[in-house]
Scaffold this motif. Structure first.
Motif, mmCIF file in Angstrom:
data_model
loop_
_atom_site.group_PDB
_atom_site.id
_atom_site.type_symbol
_atom_site.label_atom_id
_atom_site.label_comp_id
_atom_site.label_asym_id
_atom_site.label_seq_id
_atom_site.Cartn_x
_atom_site.Cartn_y
_atom_site.Cartn_z
ATOM 1 N N GLY A 111 0.848 -1.193 0.000
ATOM 2 C CA GLY A 111 0.000 0.000 0.000
ATOM 3 C C GLY A 111 0.878 1.235 0.000
ATOM 4 N N GLU A 112 0.261 2.401 0.070
ATOM 5 C CA GLU A 112 1.016 3.641 0.112
ATOM 6 C C GLU A 112 1.733 3.792 1.453
ATOM 7 O OE1 GLU A 112 1.441 5.570 -2.411
ATOM 8 O OE2 GLU A 112 0.056 4.455 -3.693
ATOM 9 N N ALA A 113 2.929 4.378 1.403
ATOM 10 C CA ALA A 113 3.693 4.588 2.633
ATOM 11 C C ALA A 113 2.910 5.420 3.643
ATOM 12 C CB ALA A 113 5.030 5.254 2.317
ATOM 13 N N SER A 114 2.129 6.369 3.150
ATOM 14 C CA SER A 114 1.345 7.237 4.037
ATOM 15 C C SER A 114 0.282 6.463 4.810
ATOM 16 C CB SER A 114 0.680 8.354 3.235
ATOM 17 O OG SER A 114 -0.171 7.809 2.224
ATOM 18 N N GLY A 115 -0.048 5.275 4.329
ATOM 19 C CA GLY A 115 -1.062 4.468 4.997
ATOM 20 C C GLY A 115 -0.501 3.464 5.981
ATOM 21 N N ILE A 116 0.837 3.411 6.125
ATOM 22 C CA ILE A 116 1.470 2.478 7.068
ATOM 23 C C ILE A 116 1.595 3.186 8.409
ATOM 24 C CG2 ILE A 116 3.397 0.916 7.467
ATOM 25 C CD1 ILE A 116 1.796 0.432 4.879
ATOM 26 N N ARG A 117 0.651 2.936 9.297
ATOM 27 C CA ARG A 117 0.565 3.708 10.535
ATOM 28 C C ARG A 117 1.710 3.443 11.502
ATOM 29 N NH1 ARG A 117 -5.466 2.515 12.449
ATOM 30 N NH2 ARG A 117 -4.768 0.418 11.831
ATOM 31 N N ASP A 118 2.326 2.263 11.426
ATOM 32 C CA ASP A 118 3.399 1.957 12.376
ATOM 33 C C ASP A 118 4.777 1.969 11.703
ATOM 34 O OD1 ASP A 118 3.209 -0.388 10.896
ATOM 35 O OD2 ASP A 118 3.621 -1.678 12.632
ATOM 36 N N LEU A 119 4.942 2.732 10.631
ATOM 37 C CA LEU A 119 6.241 2.849 9.975
ATOM 38 C C LEU A 119 7.194 3.595 10.899
ATOM 39 C CD1 LEU A 119 7.921 2.375 7.410
ATOM 40 C CD2 LEU A 119 7.077 4.582 6.563
ATOM 41 N N ARG A 120 8.312 2.947 11.249
ATOM 42 C CA ARG A 120 9.249 3.508 12.218
ATOM 43 C C ARG A 120 10.684 3.310 11.782
ATOM 44 N NH1 ARG A 120 4.983 1.686 15.389
ATOM 45 N NH2 ARG A 120 4.316 3.125 17.055
ATOM 46 N N VAL A 121 11.551 4.120 12.367
ATOM 47 C CA VAL A 121 12.993 3.948 12.266
ATOM 48 C C VAL A 121 13.483 3.449 13.615
ATOM 49 C CG1 VAL A 121 15.159 5.240 12.247
ATOM 50 C CG2 VAL A 121 13.485 5.587 10.414
ATOM 51 N N ILE A 122 14.257 2.369 13.611
ATOM 52 C CA ILE A 122 14.841 1.836 14.834
ATOM 53 C C ILE A 122 16.305 2.247 14.884
ATOM 54 C CG2 ILE A 122 15.359 -0.223 16.187
ATOM 55 C CD1 ILE A 122 13.047 -1.621 14.825
ATOM 56 N N GLU A 152 12.606 3.664 18.923
ATOM 57 C CA GLU A 152 11.788 3.512 17.730
ATOM 58 C C GLU A 152 11.071 4.837 17.487
ATOM 59 O OE1 GLU A 152 9.347 0.070 17.489
ATOM 60 O OE2 GLU A 152 10.865 -1.253 18.397
ATOM 61 N N VAL A 153 11.418 5.491 16.386
ATOM 62 C CA VAL A 153 10.895 6.817 16.093
ATOM 63 C C VAL A 153 9.924 6.747 14.922
ATOM 64 C CG1 VAL A 153 11.490 9.195 15.499
ATOM 65 C CG2 VAL A 153 13.072 7.822 16.886
ATOM 66 N N PRO A 154 8.676 7.203 15.089
ATOM 67 C CA PRO A 154 7.711 7.174 13.991
ATOM 68 C C PRO A 154 8.148 8.061 12.827
ATOM 69 C CG PRO A 154 6.613 7.493 16.104
ATOM 70 C CD PRO A 154 8.073 7.674 16.353
ATOM 71 N N VAL A 155 7.810 7.610 11.621
ATOM 72 C CA VAL A 155 8.057 8.395 10.417
ATOM 73 C C VAL A 155 6.872 9.323 10.189
ATOM 74 C CG1 VAL A 155 8.367 8.296 7.914
ATOM 75 C CG2 VAL A 155 9.509 6.618 9.393
ATOM 76 N N ARG A 156 7.141 10.623 10.122
ATOM 77 C CA ARG A 156 6.065 11.593 9.913
ATOM 78 C C ARG A 156 5.656 11.672 8.446
ATOM 79 N NH1 ARG A 156 7.727 17.322 11.669
ATOM 80 N NH2 ARG A 156 8.390 17.577 9.511
ATOM 81 N N SER A 157 6.634 11.633 7.548
ATOM 82 C CA SER A 157 6.313 11.722 6.121
ATOM 83 C C SER A 157 7.428 11.084 5.308
ATOM 84 C CB SER A 157 6.119 13.180 5.691
ATOM 85 O OG SER A 157 7.326 13.919 5.871
ATOM 86 N N ALA A 158 7.073 10.654 4.102
ATOM 87 C CA ALA A 158 8.033 10.038 3.189
ATOM 88 C C ALA A 158 7.975 10.745 1.848
ATOM 89 C CB ALA A 158 7.732 8.554 3.031
ATOM 90 N N TRP A 159 9.125 11.256 1.410
ATOM 91 C CA TRP A 159 9.246 11.854 0.077
ATOM 92 C C TRP A 159 9.994 10.863 -0.805
ATOM 93 C CZ3 TRP A 159 13.427 12.931 -3.037
ATOM 94 C CH2 TRP A 159 13.188 13.773 -4.146
ATOM 95 N N VAL A 160 9.333 10.411 -1.858
ATOM 96 C CA VAL A 160 9.948 9.468 -2.788
ATOM 97 C C VAL A 160 10.318 10.211 -4.057
ATOM 98 C CG1 VAL A 160 9.612 7.352 -4.109
ATOM 99 C CG2 VAL A 160 8.613 7.558 -1.825
#
Length: 276
Positions: free
Chosen positions: A92-103, A116-124
């Motif tokens: 699905g779209e990255a914006s729809g992944i609610r638990d996308l995090r950086v460890i 574990e830090v949540p990702v606020r936005s993704a620029w592709v």
């Protein structure tokens, strides 16, 4: 041997996609001490800018849901591969992944510690070409700064770090053997920056893929045995203490004559967004 278009660990709910990432004839046998194919375990304390991308919802709880690598270039700015943020990988779209995090700062993904830090936005990169993997870069903005000063500088165009023959190191949590043995701890493999002529010879086009020197560089060991592999996508390639590449694609893992191909960081510095 068909090209491996991307070095990413597919979602747990779509394991059939793994067949698209492994050559039909099977990867070449790795060296006996294979780690990130041909390397060694390392401490995150010595490379705090090497971080993992995680989504337990999409990839399960094992290894904290790690599916790609990434690298911190600023307190709230992380680079990874564009294909890691695609629908094929995430479902699905990255914006729809609610638990996308950086460890960050965790020696063992399966254990405690770190952050574990949540990702606020993704620029592709809008110019990313999934057919050729040119421009394979995405910029993630985090909800809060990473702890400490664990960021790495990027090597600009003309930096000696890109010189052919220079020693470099690739980092990741991916397959350590070429046969699906994914690491729980960070590993590194020492490789050599290769001349563009060698990369064009290895990937002239056709089923093995085409090397584009304007947006890519390649690194490895001419005899094989040292390389990134599945699950390492987006992870850092570092030379002389500076970031020069992001794990992107390759044919097999550690196969002789088939070096790993990386997004050339110097090509992206001028057009990618920076710290907000």
């Amino acid at each position: 041997m068909p090209r491996v278009p991307a070095r990413v660990l597919p979602p747990a709910f779509a394991l059939a996609a793994l067949t698209a990432l492994i050559p039909l004839g099977g990867p070449a046998p790795a060296a006996a001490d294979s780690i990130v194919v041909g390397g060694r375990p390392v401490s995150v304390a010595d490379s705090p800018w090497a971080v993992a991308l995680s989504s337990r919802d999409r990839f399960g709880a094992e290894r904290a849901g790690q599916f790609c690598g990434a690298v911190a270039i600023g307190p709230t700015t992380v680079l990874t591969a564009a294909h890691c943020m695609g629908r094929t990988v995430l479902g699905g779209e990255a914006s729809g992944i609610r638990d996308l995090r950086v460890i960050a700062g965790r020696d063992d993904l399966s254990g405690p510690g770190g952050q574990e830090v949540p990702v606020r936005s993704a620029w592709v990169n809008p110019d990313y070409d999934p057919g050729t993997n040119a421009g394979d870069l995405a910029v993630l903005t985090l909800e809060q700064p990473l702890p400490g000063d664990g960021v790495i500088p990027m090597a600009a165009e003309g930096d000696a770090a890109y010189t052919a023959g220079n020693e470099a190191t690739v980092y990741g949590w991916g397959d350590t053997t070429g046969y699906g043995a994914y690491a729980a701890t960070l590993h590194a493999s020492d490789v050599q920056v290769l001349p563009d002529s060698s990369c064009v010879r290895a990937y002239p086009g056709g089923p093995r893929g085409a090397y584009d020197a304007s947006s890519m560089l390649c690194a490895g060991d001419t005899a094989g045995g040292r390389d990134a592999c599945q699950g390492d996508s987006g992870g850092p390639l570092v030379a002389d203490g500076r970031l020069i590449g992001l794990v992107s694609w390759g044919s097999g893992c550690g196969s002789p004559g088939s070096p790993g191909v990386y997004t050339r960081v110097s090509a992206a510095i001028g057009w990618m967004p920076g710290e907000p």
